[in-house]
Design an enzyme around this catalytic site. Structure first.
Site, PDB file in Angstrom:
ATOM      1  N   HIS A   1      -4.424   1.286   5.381  1.00 50.72           N
ATOM      2  CA  HIS A   1      -5.578   1.769   6.154  1.00 50.72           C
ATOM      3  C   HIS A   1      -6.744   0.778   6.062  1.00 50.72           C
ATOM      4  O   HIS A   1      -7.417   0.490   7.048  1.00 50.72           O
ATOM      5  CB  HIS A   1      -6.073   3.120   5.609  1.00 50.72           C
ATOM      6  CG  HIS A   1      -5.096   4.246   5.730  1.00 50.72           C
ATOM      7  ND1 HIS A   1      -4.516   4.843   4.648  1.00 50.72           N
ATOM      8  CD2 HIS A   1      -4.611   4.895   6.811  1.00 50.72           C
ATOM      9  CE1 HIS A   1      -3.721   5.827   5.041  1.00 50.72           C
ATOM     10  NE2 HIS A   1      -3.750   5.878   6.355  1.00 50.72           N
TER      11      HIS A   1
ATOM     12  N   MET B   1      -5.417  10.061   8.729  1.00 49.11           N
ATOM     13  CA  MET B   1      -5.269  11.408   8.154  1.00 49.11           C
ATOM     14  C   MET B   1      -5.624  11.379   6.667  1.00 49.11           C
ATOM     15  O   MET B   1      -5.256  12.284   5.912  1.00 49.11           O
ATOM     16  CB  MET B   1      -3.854  11.926   8.376  1.00 49.11           C
ATOM     17  CG  MET B   1      -3.542  12.083   9.868  1.00 49.11           C
ATOM     18  SD  MET B   1      -2.336  13.351  10.220  1.00 49.11           S
ATOM     19  CE  MET B   1      -0.910  12.687   9.392  1.00 49.11           C
ATOM     20  N   GLY B   2      -6.331  10.335   6.242  1.00 47.45           N
ATOM     21  CA  GLY B   2      -6.801  10.285   4.858  1.00 47.45           C
ATOM     22  C   GLY B   2      -5.719   9.901   3.866  1.00 47.45           C
ATOM     23  O   GLY B   2      -4.686   9.367   4.247  1.00 47.45           O
TER      24      GLY B   2
HETATM   25  P1  AMP Z   1      -2.193   7.901   8.939  1.00 42.88           P
HETATM   26  O1  AMP Z   1      -3.330   8.212   8.034  1.00 42.88           O
HETATM   27  O2  AMP Z   1      -0.867   7.862   8.256  1.00 42.88           O
HETATM   28  O3  AMP Z   1      -2.207   8.724  10.197  1.00 42.88           O
HETATM   29  O4  AMP Z   1      -2.425   6.393   9.409  1.00 42.88           O
HETATM   30  C1  AMP Z   1      -3.624   6.002  10.033  1.00 42.88           C
HETATM   31  C2  AMP Z   1      -3.410   4.622  10.618  1.00 42.88           C
HETATM   32  O5  AMP Z   1      -3.080   3.710   9.568  1.00 42.88           O
HETATM   33  C3  AMP Z   1      -2.239   4.597  11.620  1.00 42.88           C
HETATM   34  O6  AMP Z   1      -2.599   3.763  12.711  1.00 42.88           O
HETATM   35  C4  AMP Z   1      -1.131   3.998  10.792  1.00 42.88           C
HETATM   36  O7  AMP Z   1      -0.158   3.321  11.571  1.00 42.88           O
HETATM   37  C5  AMP Z   1      -1.896   3.019   9.917  1.00 42.88           C
HETATM   38  N1  AMP Z   1      -1.099   2.680   8.733  1.00 42.88           N
HETATM   39  C6  AMP Z   1      -0.504   3.550   7.878  1.00 42.88           C
HETATM   40  N2  AMP Z   1       0.209   2.868   6.954  1.00 42.88           N
HETATM   41  C7  AMP Z   1       0.070   1.552   7.233  1.00 42.88           C
HETATM   42  C8  AMP Z   1       0.572   0.349   6.657  1.00 42.88           C
HETATM   43  N3  AMP Z   1       1.386   0.370   5.597  1.00 42.88           N
HETATM   44  N4  AMP Z   1       0.205  -0.822   7.200  1.00 42.88           N
HETATM   45  C9  AMP Z   1      -0.607  -0.865   8.292  1.00 42.88           C
HETATM   46  N5  AMP Z   1      -1.110   0.238   8.893  1.00 42.88           N
HETATM   47  C10 AMP Z   1      -0.782   1.431   8.372  1.00 42.88           C
END
Ligand code: AMP
Length: 279
Positions: free
Chosen positions: A37, A30-31
């Site tokens: 990420h 989601m950016g």
């Molecule tokens: P989001 O943008 O928050 O939807 O996250 C996109 C992807 O990045 C999802 O699979 C999250 O679980 C992963 N992600 C977010 N934060 C972390 C983190 N601190 N460590 C590892 N993966 C992450």
């Protein structure tokens, strides 16, 4: 790095890649990208010929309008970070591209989607299932990478891929943390420096419980974790649970190597989640 915006473009592009036998890795986001990420991009680059990342703030997974509105958006900076990380293609669709008509499907993904986060955020995992299914069908990757930071989401997506025969490997990647232990999250941008310091206690509650895991039963561990969070000024805990890591069932008869602790709490009004395996 190529940037594609429409569903036609991405479908056309990846179907040609598949004809060339290229192995495609995909990271939906989601950016407001951070090092967590980027660690998923790196994992994909190691294991695939070509890495695609999507940036799309999915409206259907927010169960609070205010949360959706204040979610950080910074596409230009995101594209720069993806380029620097060696991502091959960014897919940045609009809401209309992803949902030309509203997806009214009621995804039945069983217990993993209804307990804990599912119970605290009604409709959330239905929205996650909806967008992830759509993105996986459009991009049609061989491997898709998800962070264990959103552990329950990872289980829900595994179930989704199995139930709907999505023909993709779902790969879970370790949580990246700040030096304080705070799990990296786009939402951390919404915290003040003091808020980030306070939020470091979420990780401390998890390590405390992990260190006690061989001495106490799960119900007692939940109380220890919750009491720790409640003792810290500026934290409003929502839940602290210790459950079976594969099923998310209550864990009364489990060894610590089968257990995971999961929590949600608000700091400065920002809802944060974190988790830790107890073995
Ligand atoms: P989001 O943008 O928050 O939807 O996250 C996109 C992807 O990045 C999802 O699979 C999250 O679980 C992963 N992600 C977010 N934060 C972390 C983190 N601190 N460590 C590892 N993966 C992450």
């Amino acid at each position: 790095m190529q940037v594609l915006k429409t569903t036609e473009e991405i479908q056309d592009y990846t179907s040609k890649l598949r004809l060339n036998s290229s192995i495609i890795g995909f990271i939906p986001t989601m950016g407001a990208l951070h090092a967590g990420h980027i660690s998923l991009i790196r994992a994909s680059k190691r294991e695939n010929d070509l890495t695609i990342c999507s940036v799309f703030v999915n409206p259907t997974q927010f169960n609070e309008t205010a949360d959706f509105q204040k979610y950080p958006r910074q596409v230009e900076a995101d594209l720069k970070k993806l380029e620097d990380a060696g991502c091959d293609l960014a897919f940045v669709p609009s809401v209309k591209d992803i949902y030309p008509v509203p997806d009214t499907t009621n995804y039945d993904l069983g217990l993993v989607a209804t307990v804990i986060e599912g119970a605290h955020r009604p409709g959330h995992f239905n929205g996650v299932a909806s967008v992830v299914k759509r993105l996986l069908e459009l991009v049609h990757p061989h491997n898709a990478y998800f962070g264990l930071k959103d552990y329950q989401q990872y289980l829900v997506i595994q179930k989704l891929a199995n139930e709907y025969n999505l023909d993709v490997n779902i790969i879970g990647c370790p949580i990246l943390r700040e030096e304080s232990g705070l799990a990296m999250s786009s939402r951390n941008q919404l915290l003040s420096e003091r808020g980030k310091e306070i939020a470091g206690n979420l990780h401390k509650s998890l390590t405390l419980v992990k260190n006690a895991a061989d001495q106490y039963p799960p119900a007692e561990l939940e109380k220890i974790g919750m009491a720790y969070l409640e003792s810290k000024e500026g934290i409003e805990p929502e839940y602290f649970v210790v459950v079976n890591k594969d099923t998310l069932n209550p864990a009364s008869n489990c060894n610590s190597n089968q257990l995971i602790a999961l929590l949600a709490a608000r700091v400065e009004g920002v809802r944060l989640i974190d988790n830790m395996f107890l073995s």
